[in-house]
Design a protein around this motif. Structure first.
Motif, PDB file in Angstrom:
ATOM      1  N   ALA A 358      19.423  13.371  -5.067  1.00 32.07           N
ATOM      2  CA  ALA A 358      18.983  14.649  -4.516  1.00 32.07           C
ATOM      3  C   ALA A 358      19.683  15.800  -5.237  1.00 32.07           C
ATOM      4  O   ALA A 358      20.801  15.658  -5.739  1.00 32.07           O
ATOM      5  N   THR A 359      19.012  16.944  -5.271  1.00 31.10           N
ATOM      6  CA  THR A 359      19.571  18.125  -5.920  1.00 31.10           C
ATOM      7  C   THR A 359      20.597  18.802  -5.021  1.00 31.10           C
ATOM      8  O   THR A 359      20.754  18.461  -3.846  1.00 31.10           O
ATOM      9  N   ILE A 360      21.268  19.788  -5.581  1.00 28.30           N
ATOM     10  CA  ILE A 360      22.223  20.572  -4.791  1.00 28.30           C
ATOM     11  C   ILE A 360      21.529  21.190  -3.579  1.00 28.30           C
ATOM     12  O   ILE A 360      22.018  21.104  -2.446  1.00 28.30           O
ATOM     13  N   ALA A 361      20.371  21.798  -3.821  1.00 34.98           N
ATOM     14  CA  ALA A 361      19.656  22.448  -2.735  1.00 34.98           C
ATOM     15  C   ALA A 361      19.227  21.448  -1.673  1.00 34.98           C
ATOM     16  O   ALA A 361      19.333  21.719  -0.463  1.00 34.98           O
ATOM     17  N   GLU A 362      18.744  20.289  -2.095  1.00 33.27           N
ATOM     18  CA  GLU A 362      18.299  19.274  -1.140  1.00 33.27           C
ATOM     19  C   GLU A 362      19.458  18.760  -0.295  1.00 33.27           C
ATOM     20  O   GLU A 362      19.316  18.567   0.922  1.00 33.27           O
ATOM     21  N   MET A 363      20.614  18.543  -0.922  1.00 32.38           N
ATOM     22  CA  MET A 363      21.775  18.081  -0.158  1.00 32.38           C
ATOM     23  C   MET A 363      22.266  19.175   0.791  1.00 32.38           C
ATOM     24  O   MET A 363      22.633  18.908   1.945  1.00 32.38           O
ATOM     25  N   GLY A 364      22.248  20.424   0.321  1.00 36.91           N
ATOM     26  CA  GLY A 364      22.677  21.528   1.167  1.00 36.91           C
ATOM     27  C   GLY A 364      21.776  21.703   2.372  1.00 36.91           C
ATOM     28  O   GLY A 364      22.249  21.887   3.505  1.00 36.91           O
ATOM     29  N   GLU A 365      20.471  21.643   2.153  1.00 34.69           N
ATOM     30  CA  GLU A 365      19.529  21.787   3.265  1.00 34.69           C
ATOM     31  C   GLU A 365      19.668  20.629   4.256  1.00 34.69           C
ATOM     32  O   GLU A 365      19.551  20.824   5.474  1.00 34.69           O
ATOM     33  N   ALA A 366      19.915  19.429   3.743  1.00 35.05           N
ATOM     34  CA  ALA A 366      20.092  18.277   4.628  1.00 35.05           C
ATOM     35  C   ALA A 366      21.345  18.446   5.486  1.00 35.05           C
ATOM     36  O   ALA A 366      21.349  18.106   6.677  1.00 35.05           O
ATOM     37  N   ALA A 367      22.415  18.970   4.892  1.00 36.83           N
ATOM     38  CA  ALA A 367      23.647  19.205   5.655  1.00 36.83           C
ATOM     39  C   ALA A 367      23.403  20.245   6.753  1.00 36.83           C
ATOM     40  O   ALA A 367      23.886  20.113   7.883  1.00 36.83           O
ATOM     41  N   ARG A 368      22.653  21.276   6.434  1.00 34.40           N
ATOM     42  CA  ARG A 368      22.321  22.291   7.438  1.00 34.40           C
ATOM     43  C   ARG A 368      21.485  21.677   8.561  1.00 34.40           C
ATOM     44  O   ARG A 368      21.668  22.004   9.737  1.00 34.40           O
ATOM     45  N   ALA A 369      20.570  20.770   8.187  1.00 41.00           N
ATOM     46  CA  ALA A 369      19.739  20.105   9.195  1.00 41.00           C
ATOM     47  C   ALA A 369      20.570  19.238  10.129  1.00 41.00           C
ATOM     48  O   ALA A 369      20.190  19.005  11.286  1.00 41.00           O
ATOM     49  N   HIS A 370      21.724  18.751   9.638  1.00 39.56           N
ATOM     50  CA  HIS A 370      22.641  17.985  10.490  1.00 39.56           C
ATOM     51  C   HIS A 370      23.397  18.893  11.462  1.00 39.56           C
ATOM     52  O   HIS A 370      24.111  18.389  12.339  1.00 39.56           O
ATOM     53  N   GLY A 371      23.274  20.202  11.274  1.00 34.66           N
ATOM     54  CA  GLY A 371      24.021  21.126  12.108  1.00 34.66           C
ATOM     55  C   GLY A 371      25.429  21.384  11.616  1.00 34.66           C
ATOM     56  O   GLY A 371      26.262  21.929  12.351  1.00 34.66           O
ATOM     57  N   TRP A 372      25.710  20.984  10.375  1.00 34.00           N
ATOM     58  CA  TRP A 372      27.045  21.170   9.812  1.00 34.00           C
ATOM     59  C   TRP A 372      27.249  22.600   9.324  1.00 34.00           C
ATOM     60  O   TRP A 372      26.284  23.360   9.142  1.00 34.00           O
ATOM     61  N   SER A 373      28.508  22.936   9.082  1.00 33.59           N
ATOM     62  CA  SER A 373      28.869  24.274   8.587  1.00 33.59           C
ATOM     63  C   SER A 373      29.232  24.268   7.114  1.00 33.59           C
ATOM     64  O   SER A 373      29.363  25.340   6.514  1.00 33.59           O
ATOM     65  N   TYR A 374      29.411  23.100   6.553  1.00 31.81           N
ATOM     66  CA  TYR A 374      29.789  23.016   5.138  1.00 31.81           C
ATOM     67  C   TYR A 374      29.466  21.638   4.592  1.00 31.81           C
ATOM     68  O   TYR A 374      29.256  20.669   5.340  1.00 31.81           O
ATOM     69  N   LEU A 375      29.432  21.584   3.263  1.00 33.87           N
ATOM     70  CA  LEU A 375      29.204  20.327   2.555  1.00 33.87           C
ATOM     71  C   LEU A 375      30.000  20.374   1.269  1.00 33.87           C
ATOM     72  O   LEU A 375      29.968  21.377   0.544  1.00 33.87           O
ATOM     73  N   GLY A 376      30.700  19.306   0.978  1.00 34.43           N
ATOM     74  CA  GLY A 376      31.423  19.211  -0.284  1.00 34.43           C
ATOM     75  C   GLY A 376      30.687  18.300  -1.244  1.00 34.43           C
ATOM     76  O   GLY A 376      30.354  17.166  -0.897  1.00 34.43           O
ATOM     77  N   LEU A 377      30.398  18.785  -2.438  1.00 32.01           N
ATOM     78  CA  LEU A 377      29.743  17.975  -3.464  1.00 32.01           C
ATOM     79  C   LEU A 377      30.799  17.514  -4.460  1.00 32.01           C
ATOM     80  O   LEU A 377      31.542  18.323  -5.024  1.00 32.01           O
ATOM     81  N   ALA A 378      30.876  16.217  -4.671  1.00 32.49           N
ATOM     82  CA  ALA A 378      31.897  15.637  -5.544  1.00 32.49           C
ATOM     83  C   ALA A 378      31.238  14.603  -6.445  1.00 32.49           C
ATOM     84  O   ALA A 378      31.317  13.400  -6.197  1.00 32.49           O
TER      85      ALA A 378
END
Length: 586
Positions: A358-378
């Motif tokens: 998944a792309t950066i945007a796709e992972m970010g949107e998925a994290a938001r859909a989880h109700g999270w406030s942040y996501l770390g990409l490593a």
């Protein structure tokens, strides 16, 4: 696993079924392209959030990556019926013992097929006999060195016989529970035993049912598809051996004895022994037959009431391992265990910049859909070339894209942030991949060992401890390198690693990939006692794999952790402050 049509499966379950079809096809010597097609389709489905039932109804399954007309037909059958004819046929024609051979490290499906067809090998024992006689080395493409590796791997495989990782065992247990729930003669039923305690690896699936028609329920288990053999243990228990070698045990009790039986069957033996001691102190006797006073059964409405009668706090199933939890329950000092809803984000995730799907945007949107406030990409660092590790140029490119995405979110007024991380390889000498200038550009760094597993314990421990002392390291990733039921971790002194992490203020992750669950929950207990922060990280290579954090929560609960002991339960502001302070020190 039912006498009639079952509920449709979700994309992840369909993916596992397709992967199994690919595996069984290889084991049976099918066209390798066909086997690879099923494996490719399975990988594609693992990362999709598509509604397979809707796509099937619209005839659009072939719109999915890697899904052609033939595989679309298979998926269509699965989502409609919960079963696959081709999978059932392959299962029926595959000797159960070949599943055991798959547990030998480095022994692929094609070679297993060769061993089966050329030497008649159909079990670990027959393989050991053939290898010890030198017949394996004589096969084309094998040789003496391979034969010796196989002999060594047989020992590992024997230790894993009949065992399953938690998600696989849970899936079987839930199917059996669904079947019990559909029966009119079953009043109530639950998953018990190791699965209810959420052990990372289980050797049996256990279920408990309340019924007044014990014989009928027990006998019906043997009629289910996938049950190879049914053995009656006693008048209230049967053990079923499933086609793939897993065993399932069902106990039936009278409805009014159900609550006490639920605690008894959940276990562990050590926990039950603690309950028996507590019962005795309260003037009761706790036995397999129930909670007794003066030889007469005491009717208990539910499990929570049972603990109350024994003068105890209710002990969550994950803690019932006989590690002092009964004594804590008597004193009223059990921890307030972390729950999945406490998580506000996570840190170890991959994107298409390395080996993610998944792309950066796709992972970010998925994290938001989880109700999270942040996501770390490593993503992987450059030393992990096999996994698309990032060159310095790609690091800067990714960081620029993350900055742009964060700016876009900030303009919308939402409080959400993607942190810029890297999974930096811990190199053989204990240094981190990249020079200091590049390391300083990240918000945080996960350090992991991905190579050189053959080091001695002393050398590996020194390597990891040196990395921990590097001021740029934030989180130690999958500290032992284990893969459950596939390989043991590399030799390392976990106590020394924990001590070093405590001294350096380095976070240790619970890698929540269900194949890893590393650091082991038993060691997480010690780490937390030393004041080390824990991060529950999914090691997600797809949007769907973000859900791996649930398995990490299981392990954190088994370790007795409360929310504040886990970094990614902290608020966005708290995490930003924590990482900024860490980076100032480096």
């Amino acid at each position: 696993m039912s006498e009639r049509q079952t509920a449709p499966l979700d994309a992840g379950e369909v993916a596992r079924l397709l992967a199994d079809i690919g595996t069984l096809s290889e084991l049976n010597g099918a066209n390798p392209f066909r086997a690879r097609a099923f494996a490719s389709a399975a990988r594609a489905l693992e990362g999709t959030s598509a509604d397979l039932s809707q796509l099937a109804a619209e005839g659009k399954l072939t719109s999915l990556a890697g899904v052609g007309p033939a595989i679309a037909e298979v998926i269509d059958e699965i989502v409609r019926t919960g079963r696959s004819t081709i999978h059932e046929e392959l299962t029926a024609t595959t000797p159960i013992g070949l599943y055991d051979l798959m547990r030998i490290p480095g022994l692929g499906n094609k070679r297993i097929h060769t061993l089966h067809t050329e030497l008649g090998v159909d079990s670990l024992e027959s393989l050991a006999t053939a290898a010890e006689a030198g017949r394996v080395a004589a096969l084309p493409g094998f040789g003496k060195k391979t034969e010796q590796k196989i002999l060594k791997g047989i020992g590992f495989a024997r230790a894993a016989l009949g065992r399953r990782r938690y998600p696989d065992a849970r899936e079987v247990a839930e199917r059996l529970l669904e079947w019990l729930g559909e029966r009119s003669d079953v009043v109530s039923a639950d998953i018990v035993g190791q699965v209810r305690r959420r052990l990372e690896v289980v050797d049996r699936v256990d279920l408990l049912a309340a019924t007044d028609d014990v014989g009928s329920v027990l006998e019906a288990l043997g009629t289910l598809h996938g049950v190879a053999e049914l053995t009656r243990e006693d008048e209230r228990r049967v053990v079923a051996r499933l086609n793939d070698g897993l065993t399932a045990r069902l106990r039936c009790v009278a409805p009014d004895l159900y609550a006490a039986a639920l605690a008894w069957e959940t276990g562990s033996e050590e926990h039950v022994a603690g309950l028996q001691k507590a019962a005795s102190a309260q003037g009761f006797e706790l036995t397999e037959a129930g909670l007794l006073r003066g030889g007469e059964a005491v009717r208990i409405s539910d499990e929570e009431r049972l603990y109350e009668e024994l003068g105890l706090q209710y002990v969550p199933p994950e803690l019932r391992e006989g590690l002092g939890e009964v004594e804590m329950a008597a004193e009223g000092t059990l921890p307030n265990l972390v729950v999945l809803e406490d998580l506000r984000g996570t840190f170890h995730c991959h994107t298409t910049y390395s080996d993610g799907k998944a792309t950066i945007a796709e992972m970010g949107e998925a994290a938001r859909a989880h109700g999270w406030s942040y996501l770390g990409l490593a993503d992987h660092s450059r030393a992990a070339a096999y996994a698309g590790g990032l060159s310095v140029e790609r690091v800067h490119e990714q960081q620029d894209e993350i900055d742009g995405w964060n700016s876009q979110i900030a303009r919308s007024g939402e409080k959400f942030r993607i942190f810029k991380g890297i999974e930096s390889d811990i190199l053989a000498d204990g240094s981190l991949d990249y020079d200091e200038e590049v390391l300083a550009s990240f918000d945080y760094i996960v350090g992991s060992v991905h190579s050189g597993f053959g080091m001695s314990e002393a050398a590996m421990t020194e390597r990891v401890v040196r990395a921990i002392r590097n001021p740029y390291l934030t989180i130690l990733g999958h500290p032992t390198g284990r893969l459950l039921l596939r390989r043991s971790g590399y030799p390392i002194d976990v106590r020394a690693v924990i001590e070093a992490a405590a001294s350096a203020g380095v976070v240790i992750e619970i890698n929540s990939n269900p194949h890893r669950l590393d650091l082991d929950w038993r060691d997480v207990r010690e780490a937390a006692e030393r004041g080390i922060l824990i991060a529950i990280n999914p090691d997600a290579h797809s949007v769907a794999a973000l859900d791996n954090v649930a398995y990490g929560i299981n392990m954190a609960r088994k370790a007795g952790l409360e929310a504040r002991q886990i970094l990614n339960t902290w608020t966005l502001a708290e995490v930003e402050s924590y990482l900024a302070e860490r980076n100032q020190k480096s």
